[in-house]
Design a protein around this motif. Sequence first.
Motif, short mmCIF file in Angstrom:
data_model
loop_
_atom_site.label_atom_id
_atom_site.label_comp_id
_atom_site.label_asym_id
_atom_site.label_seq_id
_atom_site.Cartn_x
_atom_site.Cartn_y
_atom_site.Cartn_z
N GLY A 93 0.84 -1.10 -0.06
CA GLY A 93 -0.27 0.00 0.08
C GLY A 93 0.92 1.27 -0.01
O GLY A 93 0.24 2.22 0.35
N ASP A 231 -1.29 -2.54 5.12
CA ASP A 231 -1.27 -1.28 4.28
C ASP A 231 -0.43 -0.17 5.08
O ASP A 231 -0.79 0.17 6.34
CB ASP A 231 -2.58 -0.84 3.96
CG ASP A 231 -2.80 0.50 3.19
OD1 ASP A 231 -2.07 1.56 3.60
OD2 ASP A 231 -3.70 0.60 2.40
N ASP A 233 0.11 2.80 4.84
CA ASP A 233 -0.44 4.07 5.28
C ASP A 233 -1.63 4.06 6.43
O ASP A 233 -1.74 4.85 7.33
CB ASP A 233 -1.18 4.80 4.16
CG ASP A 233 -1.87 5.99 4.15
OD1 ASP A 233 -1.27 7.00 4.47
OD2 ASP A 233 -3.19 6.25 3.83
#
Length: 426
Positions: A93, A231, A233
Amino acid sequence: MRGRRFLATLNSVTLDIGRIRRDFPILHRSVRGQPLVYLDSAGTAQTPQVVLDTIDGHHRRHHANVGRSAHTLAAEATAAYADARAVIAGFIGAADPDEVVFTRNATESLNMVAHAFEPAAAEGDPRWRIGPGDEVVVTEMEHHSNLLPWYELCRRTGATLRRLRLTEDGRLDLSALPIVIGDRTRVVAWTHVSNVLGTVNPVQSIVARARAAGAITVLDGAQSVPHRPVDVDALGVDLLAFSGHKMCGPTGVGVLWGRAELLATMPPMLAGGGMVADVGANGFTTLPPPARFEAGTPPIAQAVGLAAAAGYLSGLGLAAVHRHEQRLISHALDSLAGIDGLRVFGPPDRAGVISFVLDGVEAADLGRQLDRAGVQVRVGRHCAAQVCERFGVPALVRASFHVYNTLADVDALAEVVAAARKGAVA
């Protein structure tokens, strides 16, 4: 039946495990005349045919160095290497492929970060300055690869190492977060998933406290990235390390992901060809990341193979892989629970790792009995001596799962362990 209670909220698994197993050639061999039951994926995961073919094809058709020549093979190798970086960025991600640095393994990635910190009097970005009175925070469940580099950092800079302790059920004592992480904390480094206990740590809670203290956050994702959607983020960490060989890829390649603005000021660990912009009589200037951190010939074929592994796992769906492993660990908890004298370490809501001891049978002896039945597990301290010390055991038996394992594999494990216990009390 704690495993079944834990599984109750999970969706059904739809993977065709029989077809998946056919993708892994090694699973069709035997060990000591018995069918292979491979339960050591936390150590090294097995490799699917598509990864083997990809690496072989690269060597046969595109083998050359990257970024150094104008000929066709070099251009093809350079493009393949860049494509691999983009694939890995997408896998975790990351918005920018240049945030992905290829290393030899997670160990090198973590050492690279620890080495970047310099004495407080040095020039440069103050986030990379550390000295006496400053603190580094780790946890009591860390793999040595995310512990020893911080020992070394404290030794050479005079900083103090602090630990977030373990509870009796194998979780981090989060109540101590405000005490352990404070105004003098410069870096917090911890594992996403324990390689011994299977504990899945609450990343966002630790990140929030570290960020409030102004500390850099470093996450060891060696046991999470191969098994569940990750992910960067969403996690909110500054840096993430993981290894290729634990995610069905080749050995000799790992990843350090870092936020672009942090990598831009991070000092490199190695100097040499491929990472310099200019060299003069009295010094040199470096290229921007990621080249700055990839001195010398990088792991080209390995990176290409790692991208193939990422593609394979993505094709299966990391959420489906995770659900399948949860079914396996639930069955393992239930199957082992009925064995008298067996002690399992860690919480019931865990990743696909289960470590245990058996009364009357040394871990090494049990490992040998399992091996005679074709069941491959790991025994010892698992590069996590602090965990063994915390629970007062000299060694543990560890079974760990990946997408190619079956409920029958779990049954084979439980059968041998139960027989070993009966033999010990006979």
